[in-house]
Design an enzyme around this catalytic site. Structure first.
Site: not given
Length: 462
Positions: A284, A287, A352-353, A386, A445
């Site tokens: 990661q 990235h 996230e992971h 991934d 109503h």
């Protein structure tokens, strides 16, 4: 110069842990004011001038010269040609990954994406009708930063959901363009087309595609132009301009999410080879500089071993400078009192992971509430998720896994409530509705409910 990775070392027993931990987690999603101004202008211009504005910004930012937007459209023949041009190993890998992603999302649709109804005791029918969106737009990064895996993860669940049209936009910047760091004075009519991306479009079933990117592509998908049809929802990753544009068009169209930097949290009991964990943290960190890699472990000696593996393996990494910036700026190696505390901290982070790198991953999984995706056991590297495990890799970031889910079939469907009240049901429900409606001061109503009690239309008794 030798690069040195020095992720922050923390211990939950330290008096300063909370302050240091919270500071390391902090990331702001606030957009740069200059980016917001550019994006606002581009969106307004495309909404007003359509194709002409798209052509102008594509020329300015990507260096692509085209007389019409149709000249920027990719065809099914382009996709097939790209697929056929790949080496056999790449064709096989694309198809195998696509098959696993499709299989997972078909199971997901069966479990959570089907219509259902039931009748209660008085014959009233209640339920939910699930229908696919008519048309979606998928943004795919292009040029040198190309991610065919992201195309599979966005297009395949849309296809499985039954979406009628999948419109892809993918920038193909010319060399020398603003998008590639040059002057913007390119003259190419095609730009840098990534063959793997086009081949993935062929495998995933993309309907139409245009070689445009940036805020102008988001605007074209959201508002429609003379050539590019307006869509119902836009998904897919992009740069800061794309994220800002998606945020601004939300409401006109749906969007998947505003994603932050990529994240991985490794929850380790010390049984996994340290080199494996170090490489997972790298996966990661490579990235970008803002990506976050965190290790939680109760074993101080094991944390030392992982740090030693980081130092040993770092020189082998082509993106070592990015990894170092990420680990030094946002990474952390955290010693916990025990695995239970590690699980509790993981829930606070909501990563996230989340890798559960343990001999007993199923012992700890019930304690884990918040994560985009949970990878169980030492052999389950995040990188498999991934590309080809099957579940979607478009995941909530920056703690939003507390309330958000991975991209899925359900993101390309909508739900309509079904209600069919029987004559007997109207007698049961009418007084309840009328009482509440009068209490709210909404007489129409109330009377609409009461009229069903006063008389019954002939068709109801036939």
């Amino acid at each position: 110069m030798t690069l040195t990775a020095a992720p922050l070392r923390l211990s939950t027993t330290s008096a300063s842990f909370e302050a240091e931990f919270n500071a390391r987690l902090h990331w702001s999603a606030d957009a740069d004011a200059a980016i917001e101004k550019v994006v606002a202008d581009v969106l307004a211009d495309v909404q007003k001038r359509g194709d002409a504005a798209v052509l102008e910004y594509t020329r300015r930012f990507d260096g692509l010269e085209a007389a019409t937007v149709r000249d920027l459209e990719l065809t099914q023949a382009d996709f097939k040609e790209a697929f056929d041009s790949l080496p056999q190993a790449q064709r096989d890998a694309l198809q195998a990954a696509a098959a696993r992603v499709r299989s997972y999302h078909e199971a997901q649709k069966k479990a959570s994406g089907e219509s259902w109804t039931y009748r209660d005791a008085d014959g009233t029918l209640l339920g939910q009708k699930v229908t696919p969106l008519d048309r979606v737009g998928i943004y795919v990064p292009g040029g040198k930063a190309a991610y065919p895996s992201s195309l599979l993860m966005n297009a395949i669940p849309a296809h499985v959901a039954g979406v009628g049209e999948i419109i892809m936009v993918v920038p193909t910047p010319a060399k020398g363009s603003v998008a590639t760091g040059g002057s913007g004075a390119g003259a190419s009519s095609k730009g840098e087309r990534n063959v793997l991306v086009l081949a993935a479009a062929y495998v995933a079933g993309v309907t139409r595609a245009f070689t445009i990117g940036g805020a102008q592509a988001v605007a074209a998908l959201a508002y429609g132009t003379e050539t590019i049809p307006a869509v119902d929802k836009i998904t897919g990753p992009g740069n800061a301009y794309v994220a800002a544009a998606k945020r601004r068009v939300f409401g006109t169209v749906g969007i998947d999410m505003i994603a932050g930097p990529s994240e991985i949290l490794v929850l380790a009991d010390g049984s996994t080879p340290p080199d494996w964990v170090a490489m997972d943290l790298f996966s990661q960190a490579e990235h970008d500089e803002l990506a976050q890699s965190i290790l939680l472990c109760p074993d101080a000696a094991y944390i030392d071993a992982v740090h030693a593996s980081i130092d040993k393996l770092l020189p082998q990494m082509p993106r070592a400078d990015i990894i170092v910036a990420s680990l030094n700026g946002r990474g952390a190696l955290i010693q916990t009192r025990d695995m239970e505390e590690a699980c509790a901290i993981s829930n606070r982070i909501a990563p996230e992971h989340l890798e559960v790198s343990s001999q007993e991953p199923h012992r700890w999984e019930p304690l884990l509430k918040h994560a985009g995706a949970i990878f169980l056991g030492a052999f389950t590297s995040e990188s498999l998720g991934d590309y080809c495990a099957g579940p979607n890799h478009v995941l909530p970031t920056s703690g939003t896994a507390r309330f958000s889910s991975p991209l899925g079939v359900y993101d390309f469907q909508k739900r309509s409530s079904l209600i069919e009240v029987s004559a007997q049901g109207a007698k049961v429900l009418g007084p309840i509705a009328a009482e509440l409606a009068y209490g709210e001061g909404l007489q129409a109503h109330a009377r609409a409910a009461e009229m069903r009690l006063e008389s019954v239309p002939p068709s109801a008794t036939e």
